[in-house]
Design an enzyme around this catalytic site. Structure first.
Site, PDB file in Angstrom:
ATOM      1  N   LYS A 260       0.888  -1.176   0.000  1.00 12.42           N
ATOM      2  CA  LYS A 260       0.000   0.000   0.000  1.00 12.42           C
ATOM      3  C   LYS A 260       0.918   1.215   0.000  1.00 12.42           C
ATOM      4  O   LYS A 260       1.242   1.788   1.042  1.00 12.42           O
ATOM      5  CB  LYS A 260      -0.924  -0.036   1.227  1.00 12.42           C
ATOM      6  CG  LYS A 260      -2.044   0.989   1.167  1.00 12.42           C
ATOM      7  CD  LYS A 260      -3.104   0.707   2.218  1.00 12.42           C
ATOM      8  CE  LYS A 260      -4.088   1.852   2.365  1.00 12.42           C
ATOM      9  NZ  LYS A 260      -4.876   2.146   1.164  1.00 12.42           N
TER      10      LYS A 260
HETATM   11  N1  PMP Z   1      -7.791  -1.446  -2.909  1.00 19.41           N
HETATM   12  C1  PMP Z   1      -7.206  -0.242  -2.807  1.00 19.41           C
HETATM   13  C2  PMP Z   1      -6.471   0.296  -3.984  1.00 19.41           C
HETATM   14  C3  PMP Z   1      -7.307   0.496  -1.622  1.00 19.41           C
HETATM   15  O1  PMP Z   1      -6.740   1.700  -1.521  1.00 19.41           O
HETATM   16  C4  PMP Z   1      -8.033  -0.037  -0.542  1.00 19.41           C
HETATM   17  C5  PMP Z   1      -8.164   0.759   0.732  1.00 19.41           C
HETATM   18  N2  PMP Z   1      -7.113   0.511   1.609  1.00 19.41           N
HETATM   19  C6  PMP Z   1      -8.626  -1.294  -0.687  1.00 19.41           C
HETATM   20  C7  PMP Z   1      -8.477  -1.969  -1.884  1.00 19.41           C
HETATM   21  C8  PMP Z   1      -9.375  -1.925   0.454  1.00 19.41           C
HETATM   22  O2  PMP Z   1      -8.495  -2.350   1.437  1.00 19.41           O
HETATM   23  P1  PMP Z   1      -8.923  -2.399   2.977  1.00 19.41           P
HETATM   24  O3  PMP Z   1     -10.172  -3.174   3.044  1.00 19.41           O
HETATM   25  O4  PMP Z   1      -7.794  -3.069   3.658  1.00 19.41           O
HETATM   26  O5  PMP Z   1      -9.108  -0.990   3.410  1.00 19.41           O
END
Ligand code: PMP
Length: 323
Positions: free
Chosen positions: A162
């Protein structure tokens, strides 16, 4: 005023210290400003009948460490210390519910792409944030399009990290979608199969079975995605992680996004084609109720997903029901 400004808080965690909001600065020569070298997390703290509770804190901090590892960012705080940093940030700001943004940045004043020896700083910021995709999104669903922008190829930007830089791609997707009158865009991967939203994972329901793209589709390994898979299995649904061709979006009975910010948001239409019978479907509703019930402490936390935060005694009682 943006949602972010209106939710501004007082105190930010900076490498072990709690500092005033205005003092949490970095220099314009910082590596991250020029080369995008940051990794981050988005975490929600929910208001529950037993006080604030952070949702899947350990898993989020683990993913932050994974992101550091992928980009070889030396992280000097342990998994436990990072969890405590989030707890301390919520408590220091006296927040009953909030969004938490731990972020790790390469700073220093050394120009050049090679990050060897460049200092690393870690911050945890908290602010008040409501429904990410709009006030009615959780209830009514959102209208989305398939983006003309593709998710990065697997041998270009690693999707499991991320990383701040990945969100340049997300910005293009989101701006295009908004400019064309949609709430969000769905990206395809570099092979043309369904990947995810600009900041959300995607699920599709057809004939009572849930489908979601696998980790090879250029997606972030979403923690809400994982929660929803587990809850779907708990509720007796079959979940298939598989390659999804674009046209399956138009054949779905139900479609929804998952994400920390978006929570579980139904999708009402894709490319102006109505999803299923129109409006959020029964499986979407059931999973949303289960997810939000656990997060908000009204359904038993059977998976051990909540970390309670003890607020200082002088924090006033809530005046409105929050999340
Ligand atoms: N994909 C992307 C590109 C994101 O930025 C996020 C948000 N973090 C998610 C998926 C969903 O991830 P999460 O459920 O861990 O927030």
């Amino acid at each position: 005023m943006t949602a972010r400004d209106s939710g501004r808080t007082t105190t930010i965690w900076r490498d072990g210290e709690l500092v005033p909001w205005a003092d949490a600065n970095i220099h314009v020569m910082s590596h991250v400003v020029h080369y995008g070298s940051s990794v981050f997390e988005g975490v929600r703290c929910y208001e529950t009948p037993e006080g604030p509770a952070i949702f899947r804190l350990r898993d989020h901090m683990r993913r932050l460490l994974d992101s550091c590892r992928i980009y070889r960012i030396p992280m000097r705080h342990s998994l436990e210390a990072l969890q405590q940093a989030c707890i301390d940030t919520v408590a220091a700001n006296g927040l009953r519910h909030c969004y938490l943004r731990p972020v790790v940045v390469r700073t220093g004043e050394q120009m050049g792409v090679l990050p060897t020896g460049v200092p690393v700083e870690t911050f945890v910021i908290a602010w008040r944030w409501g429904a990410y995709l709009g006030h009615d999104a959780l209830e009514q669903g959102v209208d989305v399009c398939v983006s003309s922008w593709r998710r990065a190829a697997p041998d270009s930007f690693p999707a499991l990290a991320k990383a701040g830089g990945n969100y340049l791609n997300s910005q293009l997707t989101k701006m295009e979608a908004r400019g064309d009158g949609y709430t969000e865009g769905i990206t395809l991967d570099s092979f043309g199969f369904v990947s995810e939203g600009s900041g959300e994972n995607l699920f599709l329901v057809r004939d009572g079975v849930l489908y979601t793209p696998g980790l090879g589709a250029g997606i972030l390994n979403g923690i809400t995605r994982d929660s929803v898979v587990r809850l779907a299995v708990d509720l007796g649904y079959e979940v298939r992680e598989q390659t999804i061709p674009r046209e399956m979006l138009y054949l779905a009975d139900e479609l929804f996004f998952t994400g920390t910010a978006a929570e579980l948001t139904p999708i009402r239409s894709v490319d102006r084609v109505e999803v299923g019978a129109g409006g959020p479907g029964p499986i979407t509703r059931a999973l949303q109720a289960e997810f939000l019930g656990i997060a908000r402490g009204t359904i038993a936390d059977r998976h051990g997903w909540l970390t309670r935060v003890a607020l200082p005694a002088d924090v006033p009682e809530p005046v409105t029901a929050g999340r």
